[in-house]
Design an enzyme around this catalytic site. Structure first.
Site, PDB file in Angstrom:
ATOM      1  N   ASP A  93      50.586 -52.074  11.634  1.00  0.00           N
ATOM      2  CA  ASP A  93      52.006 -51.778  11.864  1.00  0.00           C
ATOM      3  C   ASP A  93      52.533 -50.882  10.761  1.00  0.00           C
ATOM      4  OD1 ASP A  93      52.852 -53.151  14.054  1.00  0.00           O
ATOM      5  OD2 ASP A  93      53.986 -54.670  12.965  1.00  0.00           O
ATOM      6  N   TYR A 153      55.143 -50.120   7.762  1.00  0.00           N
ATOM      7  CA  TYR A 153      55.953 -50.987   6.895  1.00  0.00           C
ATOM      8  C   TYR A 153      57.347 -51.123   7.515  1.00  0.00           C
ATOM      9  CZ  TYR A 153      52.439 -50.149   3.215  1.00  0.00           C
ATOM     10  OH  TYR A 153      51.283 -50.069   2.480  1.00  0.00           O
ATOM     11  N   PHE A 168      49.350 -47.582   5.310  1.00  0.00           N
ATOM     12  CA  PHE A 168      49.224 -48.027   3.913  1.00  0.00           C
ATOM     13  C   PHE A 168      50.010 -47.168   2.922  1.00  0.00           C
ATOM     14  CE2 PHE A 168      45.284 -49.792   5.813  1.00  0.00           C
ATOM     15  CZ  PHE A 168      45.536 -51.136   5.574  1.00  0.00           C
ATOM     16  N   HIS A 228      40.889 -57.314   4.913  1.00  0.00           N
ATOM     17  CA  HIS A 228      42.125 -56.535   4.748  1.00  0.00           C
ATOM     18  C   HIS A 228      42.539 -56.544   3.275  1.00  0.00           C
ATOM     19  CE1 HIS A 228      46.326 -55.327   5.259  1.00  0.00           C
ATOM     20  NE2 HIS A 228      45.957 -54.844   6.420  1.00  0.00           N
TER      21      HIS A 228
END
Length: 221
Positions: free
Chosen positions: A66, A68, A79, A188
């Site tokens: 997703d 942020y 990221f 992750h």
């Protein structure tokens, strides 16, 4: 919807998605969301991953989940955050692994555009999100669209490196042809899981070793 503004080499491959019924429904959903909520990233940055990393230039694919959902954080690259925005915890861990793996000093900025400009596609599975509500735009059609992008890369290119961090990314990339491409998997980088196999994965050096072995210019991480 063929008037979608997206980088030309991607538009050529994704044009049929823009005219598919699911995409029209997705656009309607986002329009309705915007009437009530803030939606991130801003409209012109929704396809930023594609705009910053043309299909023809792509060497490495990092799959996120997703955008942020905090104010000012999302700018269409997984990221990554815009310059001047504090790096979120997952990105801090990515930088720590970079330091440990290739001894790269931890950067002051969390903006990863310099990766994208070298051929790293920073692709979230879902390209929009409601403010402060993680996962709010999942299962509305974005996943189908981003699957089409990954499928085009998988089928048309060879010697790509796919970095699949976490169960979600690994499931999304499960159809990638490992005979044609290098697929690297790890936990992750989130603080909840980074020490279960992300830290120490050495994906940055492994990526560059593979690219160099294929005669492809490595990434300056």
């Amino acid at each position: 919807m063929s008037d979608v503004k997206i980088e030309e080499t991607w538009k050529k491959r994704l044009n049929k998605e823009f005219s598919a019924p699911y995409f029209s429904q997705l656009i309607e959903f986002i329009k309705e969301e915007k009437k009530i909520y803030q939606v991130f990233p801003p409209g012109p940055l929704i396809f930023n991953a594609f705009d910053k990393c043309p299909f023809d230039d792509t060497k490495v694919v990092i799959i996120g989940q997703d955008p942020y959902h905090g104010l000012g954080q999302a700018h269409g690259l997984c990221f990554s955050v815009p310059s001047g925005v504090k790096p979120p915890p997952s990105l801090v861990n990515i930088f720590k692994e970079l330091k440990s793996d290739i001894d790269k000093d931890i950067p002051s900025s969390g903006n990863l555009e310099h990766w994208a400009s070298q051929g790293v596609l920073l692709l979230n599975a879902t390209l929009t999100v409601r403010s402060n509500t993680a996962g709010s735009h999942q299962n509305r059609g974005w996943e189908e669209f981003t699957d089409a992008a990954i499928r085009a890369l998988n089928e048309e290119k060879k010697d790509l490196v796919f970095l699949l961090w976490g169960a979600y990314a690994q499931k999304k990339g499960s159809f990638i042809d490992t005979q044609k491409h290098l697929v690297l998997k790890a936990a992750h980088p989130s603080p909840f899981s980074a020490y279960n196999g992300f830290m120490g994965c050495k994906h940055f050096s492994k990526t560059n070793e593979y690219l160099e072995s294929k005669g492809i210019k490595p990434i300056e991480w």
